[in-house]
Scaffold this motif. Structure first.
Motif, PDB file in Angstrom:
ATOM      1  N   ARG A  17      -5.437   6.663  -0.809  1.00  0.00           N
ATOM      2  CA  ARG A  17      -5.938   6.631  -1.895  1.00  0.00           C
ATOM      3  C   ARG A  17      -5.051   5.296  -2.443  1.00  0.00           C
ATOM      4  O   ARG A  17      -3.394   5.352  -2.094  1.00  0.00           O
ATOM      5  CB  ARG A  17      -5.912   7.251  -3.418  1.00  0.00           C
ATOM      6  CG  ARG A  17      -7.562   7.937  -3.378  1.00  0.00           C
ATOM      7  CD  ARG A  17      -7.540   8.249  -4.951  1.00  0.00           C
ATOM      8  NE  ARG A  17      -6.623   9.222  -5.002  1.00  0.00           N
ATOM      9  CZ  ARG A  17      -6.263   9.536  -6.745  1.00  0.00           C
ATOM     10  NH1 ARG A  17      -7.268   9.723  -7.632  1.00  0.00           N
ATOM     11  NH2 ARG A  17      -5.253  10.512  -6.503  1.00  0.00           N
TER      12      ARG A  17
ATOM     13  N   LYS B  92       2.163   2.372  -4.186  1.00  0.00           N
ATOM     14  CA  LYS B  92       2.211   4.228  -3.401  1.00  0.00           C
ATOM     15  C   LYS B  92       0.650   4.251  -2.615  1.00  0.00           C
ATOM     16  O   LYS B  92      -0.040   4.213  -3.514  1.00  0.00           O
ATOM     17  CB  LYS B  92       2.731   4.844  -4.902  1.00  0.00           C
ATOM     18  CG  LYS B  92       3.913   5.059  -5.162  1.00  0.00           C
ATOM     19  CD  LYS B  92       4.242   5.752  -6.631  1.00  0.00           C
ATOM     20  CE  LYS B  92       5.688   5.294  -6.762  1.00  0.00           C
ATOM     21  NZ  LYS B  92       6.096   6.296  -7.408  1.00  0.00           N
TER      22      LYS B  92
ATOM     23  N   LYS C 141      -0.415  10.331   7.288  1.00  0.00           N
ATOM     24  CA  LYS C 141      -0.130  10.272   6.610  1.00  0.00           C
ATOM     25  C   LYS C 141       1.664  10.139   7.418  1.00  0.00           C
ATOM     26  O   LYS C 141       2.343   9.290   6.308  1.00  0.00           O
ATOM     27  CB  LYS C 141      -0.002  11.428   6.353  1.00  0.00           C
ATOM     28  CG  LYS C 141       1.386  11.535   5.573  1.00  0.00           C
ATOM     29  CD  LYS C 141       1.589  13.795   4.432  1.00  0.00           C
ATOM     30  CE  LYS C 141       2.447  13.455   3.124  1.00  0.00           C
ATOM     31  NZ  LYS C 141       2.003  14.522   2.689  1.00  0.00           N
TER      32      LYS C 141
ATOM     33  N   ARG D 208      -5.397  12.331   1.097  1.00  0.00           N
ATOM     34  CA  ARG D 208      -5.905  13.054   0.409  1.00  0.00           C
ATOM     35  C   ARG D 208      -6.420  14.635   1.715  1.00  0.00           C
ATOM     36  O   ARG D 208      -6.425  14.094   3.048  1.00  0.00           O
ATOM     37  CB  ARG D 208      -7.343  12.630   0.330  1.00  0.00           C
ATOM     38  CG  ARG D 208      -7.324  11.613  -0.772  1.00  0.00           C
ATOM     39  CD  ARG D 208      -6.958  11.848  -1.865  1.00  0.00           C
ATOM     40  NE  ARG D 208      -7.944  12.818  -2.830  1.00  0.00           N
ATOM     41  CZ  ARG D 208      -7.231  13.539  -4.062  1.00  0.00           C
ATOM     42  NH1 ARG D 208      -5.933  13.620  -4.078  1.00  0.00           N
ATOM     43  NH2 ARG D 208      -7.678  14.977  -4.756  1.00  0.00           N
TER      44      ARG D 208
ATOM     45  N   ASP E  52      -1.744   7.855  -1.623  1.00  0.00           N
ATOM     46  CA  ASP E  52      -2.108   9.422  -1.614  1.00  0.00           C
ATOM     47  C   ASP E  52      -2.514   9.962  -0.670  1.00  0.00           C
ATOM     48  O   ASP E  52      -3.461   9.790  -0.413  1.00  0.00           O
ATOM     49  CB  ASP E  52      -2.847   9.571  -3.530  1.00  0.00           C
ATOM     50  CG  ASP E  52      -2.849  11.179  -3.603  1.00  0.00           C
ATOM     51  OD1 ASP E  52      -2.594  12.134  -2.852  1.00  0.00           O
ATOM     52  OD2 ASP E  52      -4.504  11.336  -4.328  1.00  0.00           O
TER      53      ASP E  52
ATOM     54  N   LEU F 212      -2.728   3.588  -4.370  1.00  0.00           N
ATOM     55  CA  LEU F 212      -2.171   4.225  -6.648  1.00  0.00           C
ATOM     56  C   LEU F 212      -1.408   2.464  -6.605  1.00  0.00           C
ATOM     57  O   LEU F 212      -0.472   2.011  -6.656  1.00  0.00           O
ATOM     58  CB  LEU F 212      -1.153   5.124  -6.352  1.00  0.00           C
ATOM     59  CG  LEU F 212      -1.280   5.922  -6.035  1.00  0.00           C
ATOM     60  CD1 LEU F 212      -0.551   7.540  -6.311  1.00  0.00           C
ATOM     61  CD2 LEU F 212      -2.850   6.871  -6.612  1.00  0.00           C
TER      62      LEU F 212
END
Length: 203
Positions: free
Chosen positions: A135, A115, A31, A119, A117, A137
């Motif tokens: 993910r 974008k 991230k 998890r 996501d 988007l």
């Protein structure tokens, strides 16, 4: 399939792990560094203007030290890996790494602004082989799922495969590699990879 592979390669690069952060959990590394690299790309005028050289330099700096390309090549080769000599294994790994980097460079600009996501990681603190889920988007479309297979080594966490929408990057290449080796041997595969890399270099 080509779109899926390019997306996978993009996010492989964005998930590069900093050498100084070996003890950080793998999902946190993915991230933090993903967001950092996306920011670097967005602010680099040369890359935004289409500088391939700058793109490749960024990939080499952020990706190559943090992916186990030998493991990825061995997995992609499957049983044929044992048929290769030490020198052939070295050449295969180098050409496969170059293929991934150059294919990625061709896809980077198109996908870097999507974008993401991130998890939560479902793993124990003692696990040394984990899957990090992300993910992508997409407006007006279903998210693309990305599963990073990562292993903890003496040099930190390394990515050895990525699965996009249920399709493994390594498994996808395994079929192609097996067909080539069956038709023209290990040297034939090396020759084929080298030709693909030269073709991508000219684009």
């Amino acid at each position: 399939m080509r779109h899926v592979m390019k997306t996978a390669l993009l996010l492989l690069a964005l998930a590069a792990l900093p050498a100084a952060a070996q003890d950080v959990p793998p999902d946190t590394l993915v991230k933090n560094v993903t967001l950092e690299v996306v920011d670097l790309i967005a602010k680099d005028k040369d890359i935004k203007a289409g500088s391939r050289a700058k793109l490749v330099a960024l990939i080499e700096a952020k990706v190559l030290p943090h992916f186990n390309f030998t493991a990825m090549t061995a997995l992609a080769m499957g049983q044929n890996w044992t048929k290769a000599s030490a020198e052939q294994k070295k050449e295969l790994t180098e050409e496969f790494r170059t293929l991934l980097v150059r294919t990625y460079a061709s896809a980077l600009a198109a996908y870097s602004e999507q974008k993401l996501d991130f998890r939560p990681l479902r793993a124990k603190a003692t696990d040394t082989d984990v899957t990090v889920n992300v993910r992508v988007l997409q407006p007006g479309a279903q998210p693309v799922t990305l599963d990073y297979s990562m292993e903890k080594t003496a040099n930190g966490w390394k990515v050895y495969d990525v699965t996009v929408g249920g399709v493994s990057l390594v498994a996808n290449y395994r079929t192609e590699f097996a067909n080539t080796v069956r038709a023209s041997g290990v040297d034939g595969l090396i020759k084929d990879l080298r030709a693909k890399n030269k073709s991508l270099e000219k684009k």
